[in-house]
Scaffold this motif. Structure first.
Motif, PDB file in Angstrom:
ATOM      1  N   LEU A  35     -44.411  30.927  -3.999  1.00 15.55           N
ATOM      2  CA  LEU A  35     -44.949  29.614  -4.354  1.00 15.55           C
ATOM      3  C   LEU A  35     -43.866  28.557  -4.529  1.00 15.55           C
ATOM      4  CD1 LEU A  35     -47.646  30.724  -6.952  1.00 15.55           C
ATOM      5  CD2 LEU A  35     -47.984  30.128  -4.540  1.00 15.55           C
ATOM      6  N   ALA A  36     -42.757  28.925  -5.181  1.00 15.54           N
ATOM      7  CA  ALA A  36     -41.714  27.917  -5.426  1.00 15.54           C
ATOM      8  C   ALA A  36     -40.381  28.580  -5.716  1.00 15.54           C
ATOM      9  CB  ALA A  36     -42.109  27.026  -6.603  1.00 15.54           C
ATOM     10  N   ARG A  37     -39.313  27.868  -5.371  1.00  9.79           N
ATOM     11  CA  ARG A  37     -37.967  28.289  -5.754  1.00  9.79           C
ATOM     12  C   ARG A  37     -37.709  27.829  -7.185  1.00  9.79           C
ATOM     13  NH1 ARG A  37     -33.386  26.338  -2.793  1.00  9.79           N
ATOM     14  NH2 ARG A  37     -34.300  24.340  -3.192  1.00  9.79           N
ATOM     15  N   HIS A  38     -36.893  28.546  -7.899  1.00  9.70           N
ATOM     16  CA  HIS A  38     -36.567  28.189  -9.280  1.00  9.70           C
ATOM     17  C   HIS A  38     -35.985  26.775  -9.362  1.00  9.70           C
ATOM     18  CE1 HIS A  38     -35.520  28.784 -13.463  1.00  9.70           C
ATOM     19  NE2 HIS A  38     -34.297  28.370 -13.190  1.00  9.70           N
ATOM     20  N   GLU A  39     -35.237  26.369  -8.341  1.00 11.09           N
ATOM     21  CA  GLU A  39     -34.628  25.037  -8.324  1.00 11.09           C
ATOM     22  C   GLU A  39     -35.670  23.911  -8.291  1.00 11.09           C
ATOM     23  OE1 GLU A  39     -31.777  28.014  -7.105  1.00 11.09           O
ATOM     24  OE2 GLU A  39     -33.753  27.556  -6.310  1.00 11.09           O
ATOM     25  N   GLU A  40     -36.905  24.222  -7.911  1.00 16.22           N
ATOM     26  CA  GLU A  40     -37.956  23.206  -7.862  1.00 16.22           C
ATOM     27  C   GLU A  40     -38.656  23.017  -9.213  1.00 16.22           C
ATOM     28  OE1 GLU A  40     -38.532  21.197  -5.336  1.00 16.22           O
ATOM     29  OE2 GLU A  40     -36.975  22.190  -4.162  1.00 16.22           O
ATOM     30  N   LEU A  41     -38.346  23.862 -10.200  1.00 17.02           N
ATOM     31  CA  LEU A  41     -38.944  23.762 -11.523  1.00 17.02           C
ATOM     32  C   LEU A  41     -38.410  22.535 -12.253  1.00 17.02           C
ATOM     33  CD1 LEU A  41     -40.704  25.078 -13.751  1.00 17.02           C
ATOM     34  CD2 LEU A  41     -38.648  26.299 -14.467  1.00 17.02           C
ATOM     35  N   ILE A  42     -39.311  21.665 -12.682  1.00 13.95           N
ATOM     36  CA  ILE A  42     -38.927  20.465 -13.418  1.00 13.95           C
ATOM     37  C   ILE A  42     -39.039  20.696 -14.916  1.00 13.95           C
ATOM     38  CG2 ILE A  42     -39.548  18.058 -13.906  1.00 13.95           C
ATOM     39  CD1 ILE A  42     -40.491  17.862 -10.981  1.00 13.95           C
ATOM     40  N   SER A  43     -40.154  21.311 -15.355  1.00 17.62           N
ATOM     41  CA  SER A  43     -40.369  21.482 -16.789  1.00 17.62           C
ATOM     42  C   SER A  43     -41.307  22.644 -17.079  1.00 17.62           C
ATOM     43  CB  SER A  43     -40.960  20.196 -17.372  1.00 17.62           C
ATOM     44  OG  SER A  43     -41.279  20.369 -18.733  1.00 17.62           O
ATOM     45  N   LYS A  44     -41.078  23.296 -18.214  1.00 20.97           N
ATOM     46  CA  LYS A  44     -41.978  24.324 -18.733  1.00 20.97           C
ATOM     47  C   LYS A  44     -42.704  23.812 -19.975  1.00 20.97           C
ATOM     48  CE  LYS A  44     -39.272  28.358 -17.322  1.00 20.97           C
ATOM     49  NZ  LYS A  44     -38.633  29.591 -17.810  1.00 20.97           N
ATOM     50  N   SER A  45     -42.616  22.513 -20.237  1.00 22.57           N
ATOM     51  CA  SER A  45     -43.133  21.908 -21.470  1.00 22.57           C
ATOM     52  C   SER A  45     -44.533  21.326 -21.325  1.00 22.57           C
ATOM     53  CB  SER A  45     -42.178  20.803 -21.936  1.00 22.57           C
ATOM     54  OG  SER A  45     -40.904  21.335 -22.163  1.00 22.57           O
ATOM     55  N   PHE A  46     -45.347  21.894 -20.460  1.00 21.36           N
ATOM     56  CA  PHE A  46     -46.703  21.396 -20.274  1.00 21.36           C
ATOM     57  C   PHE A  46     -47.696  22.377 -20.853  1.00 21.36           C
ATOM     58  CE2 PHE A  46     -44.443  18.775 -17.400  1.00 21.36           C
ATOM     59  CZ  PHE A  46     -45.180  17.614 -17.281  1.00 21.36           C
ATOM     60  N   GLN A  47     -48.850  21.870 -21.250  1.00 24.69           N
ATOM     61  CA  GLN A  47     -49.917  22.707 -21.782  1.00 24.69           C
ATOM     62  C   GLN A  47     -51.144  22.534 -20.894  1.00 24.69           C
ATOM     63  OE1 GLN A  47     -49.467  24.769 -24.322  1.00 24.69           O
ATOM     64  NE2 GLN A  47     -51.528  25.560 -24.215  1.00 24.69           N
ATOM     65  N   GLY A  48     -51.607  23.624 -20.291  1.00 19.33           N
ATOM     66  CA  GLY A  48     -52.818  23.596 -19.475  1.00 19.33           C
ATOM     67  C   GLY A  48     -54.006  24.049 -20.299  1.00 19.33           C
TER      68      GLY A  48
END
Length: 89
Positions: free
Chosen positions: A29-42
């Motif tokens: 699905l995605a490369r780690h380098e494409e991660l912007i933030s883990k600070s979201f709540q779904g």
């Protein structure tokens, strides 16, 4: 025992990079380098924000009230197994 045919995905990410994959079929699905933030709540817990992803399909855009207000979003799903993965703005 019969062997299952190998799964094919539209895009394969390089093996040398850390990747995020579908929890059900393991499609890239995605490369780690494409991660912007883990600070979201779904609605179902922690959510990640990526700059770009591969092997996903997109549903129709709709207005949805999120914690930060009203946004135009579209659900995204794994192109291989059709598992709903989240949404895009």
């Amino acid at each position: 025992a019969a062997r299952l045919p190998p799964r094919t995905f539209r895009s394969y990410l390089p093996r040398s990079h850390r990747t995020y994959s579908c929890v059900h079929c393991r499609a890239h699905l995605a490369r780690h380098e494409e991660l912007i933030s883990k600070s979201f709540q779904g609605s179902h817990g922690r959510a990640y924000l990526f700059n770009s992803v591969v092997n996903v399909g997109c549903g129709p855009a709709e207005q949805r009230l999120l914690l930060t207000g009203l946004h135009s979003v579209a659900d995204i799903f794994c192109q291989s197994c059709k598992t709903t993965l989240g949404w895009k703005y």
